[in-house]
Design a protein around this motif. Structure first.
Motif, mmCIF file in Angstrom:
data_model
loop_
_atom_site.group_PDB
_atom_site.id
_atom_site.type_symbol
_atom_site.label_atom_id
_atom_site.label_comp_id
_atom_site.label_asym_id
_atom_site.label_seq_id
_atom_site.Cartn_x
_atom_site.Cartn_y
_atom_site.Cartn_z
ATOM 1 N N THR A 1 4.568 -34.292 3.191
ATOM 2 C CA THR A 1 4.733 -35.284 2.133
ATOM 3 C C THR A 1 6.198 -35.402 1.774
ATOM 4 O O THR A 1 6.861 -34.398 1.524
ATOM 5 N N LEU A 2 6.697 -36.634 1.762
ATOM 6 C CA LEU A 2 8.075 -36.885 1.330
ATOM 7 C C LEU A 2 8.082 -36.978 -0.185
ATOM 8 O O LEU A 2 7.328 -37.752 -0.762
ATOM 9 N N LYS A 3 8.922 -36.183 -0.814
ATOM 10 C CA LYS A 3 8.967 -36.159 -2.271
ATOM 11 C C LYS A 3 10.158 -36.975 -2.744
ATOM 12 O O LYS A 3 11.306 -36.632 -2.476
ATOM 13 N N ARG A 4 9.866 -38.036 -3.456
ATOM 14 C CA ARG A 4 10.891 -38.919 -3.992
ATOM 15 C C ARG A 4 10.683 -39.011 -5.498
ATOM 16 O O ARG A 4 9.710 -38.507 -6.031
ATOM 17 N N GLY A 5 11.586 -39.706 -6.172
ATOM 18 C CA GLY A 5 11.437 -39.819 -7.611
ATOM 19 C C GLY A 5 11.947 -41.141 -8.130
ATOM 20 O O GLY A 5 12.652 -41.873 -7.431
ATOM 21 N N LYS B 1 5.283 -39.657 -1.103
ATOM 22 C CA LYS B 1 5.084 -40.561 0.024
ATOM 23 C C LYS B 1 4.400 -39.764 1.129
ATOM 24 O O LYS B 1 5.012 -38.938 1.798
ATOM 25 N N ARG B 2 3.106 -40.021 1.298
ATOM 26 C CA ARG B 2 2.290 -39.198 2.190
ATOM 27 C C ARG B 2 2.363 -39.683 3.638
ATOM 28 O O ARG B 2 2.589 -40.862 3.903
ATOM 29 N N THR B 3 2.173 -38.742 4.553
ATOM 30 C CA THR B 3 2.124 -39.055 5.979
ATOM 31 C C THR B 3 0.812 -38.519 6.558
ATOM 32 O O THR B 3 0.142 -37.688 5.951
ATOM 33 N N THR B 4 0.478 -38.998 7.755
ATOM 34 C CA THR B 4 -0.798 -38.674 8.380
ATOM 35 C C THR B 4 -0.599 -38.366 9.857
ATOM 36 O O THR B 4 0.215 -39.001 10.523
ATOM 37 N N HIS B 5 -1.363 -37.395 10.360
ATOM 38 C CA HIS B 5 -1.475 -37.129 11.789
ATOM 39 C C HIS B 5 -2.877 -37.571 12.214
ATOM 40 O O HIS B 5 -3.867 -37.100 11.658
ATOM 41 N N ILE B 6 -2.955 -38.472 13.205
ATOM 42 C CA ILE B 6 -4.248 -38.989 13.674
ATOM 43 C C ILE B 6 -4.483 -38.516 15.103
ATOM 44 O O ILE B 6 -3.581 -38.578 15.936
#
Length: 111
Positions: free
Chosen positions: A81-85, A98-103
């Motif tokens: 997860t990318l952490k932004r503010g 900002k979440r990411t996924t592995h498929i």
């Protein structure tokens, strides 16, 4: 024998992608492609490309017949997860994840 294709670090929430995975799991590849093409979801385009890649891997690497293939596994796992503010009122700061996924999609031949 199962042929797989993997997509990593897709900038989309796993919750959105799991809906598509649940929809195509267990279907034959032609109907799975039809479901994906006619679903107005953001995950449809990367899922279509990934399924086509899994089909090509099955044909080329494992000498499977395209007509007998079905989707045996379709998994969407969370990635990093990318952490932004974002600055807020009175000097405060809200975190935005900002979440990411592995498929992973696997196709097998029907017996």
């Amino acid at each position: 024998m199962e042929a797989k294709a993997t997509l990593k670090y897709l900038r989309m929430s796993p919750r959105k992608v799991k809906i598509q995975c649940d929809m195509i799991r267990g279907k034959d590849v032609q109907s799975a492609l039809a479901y994906i093409m006619n679903t107005p979801k953001a995950a449809s385009e990367p899922m279509r490309k990934l399924l086509n890649s899994a089909i090509a891997n099955a044909e080329v690497n494992h000498n499977m017949d395209k007509e007998k293939l079905y989707v045996s596994t379709a998994i969407a796992n969370p990635g990093p997860t990318l952490k932004r503010g974002m600055p807020r009122a009175q000097g405060r700061f809200n975190r935005i994840l900002k979440r990411t996924t592995h498929i992973t999609i696997g196709v097998s031949e029907k017996a």
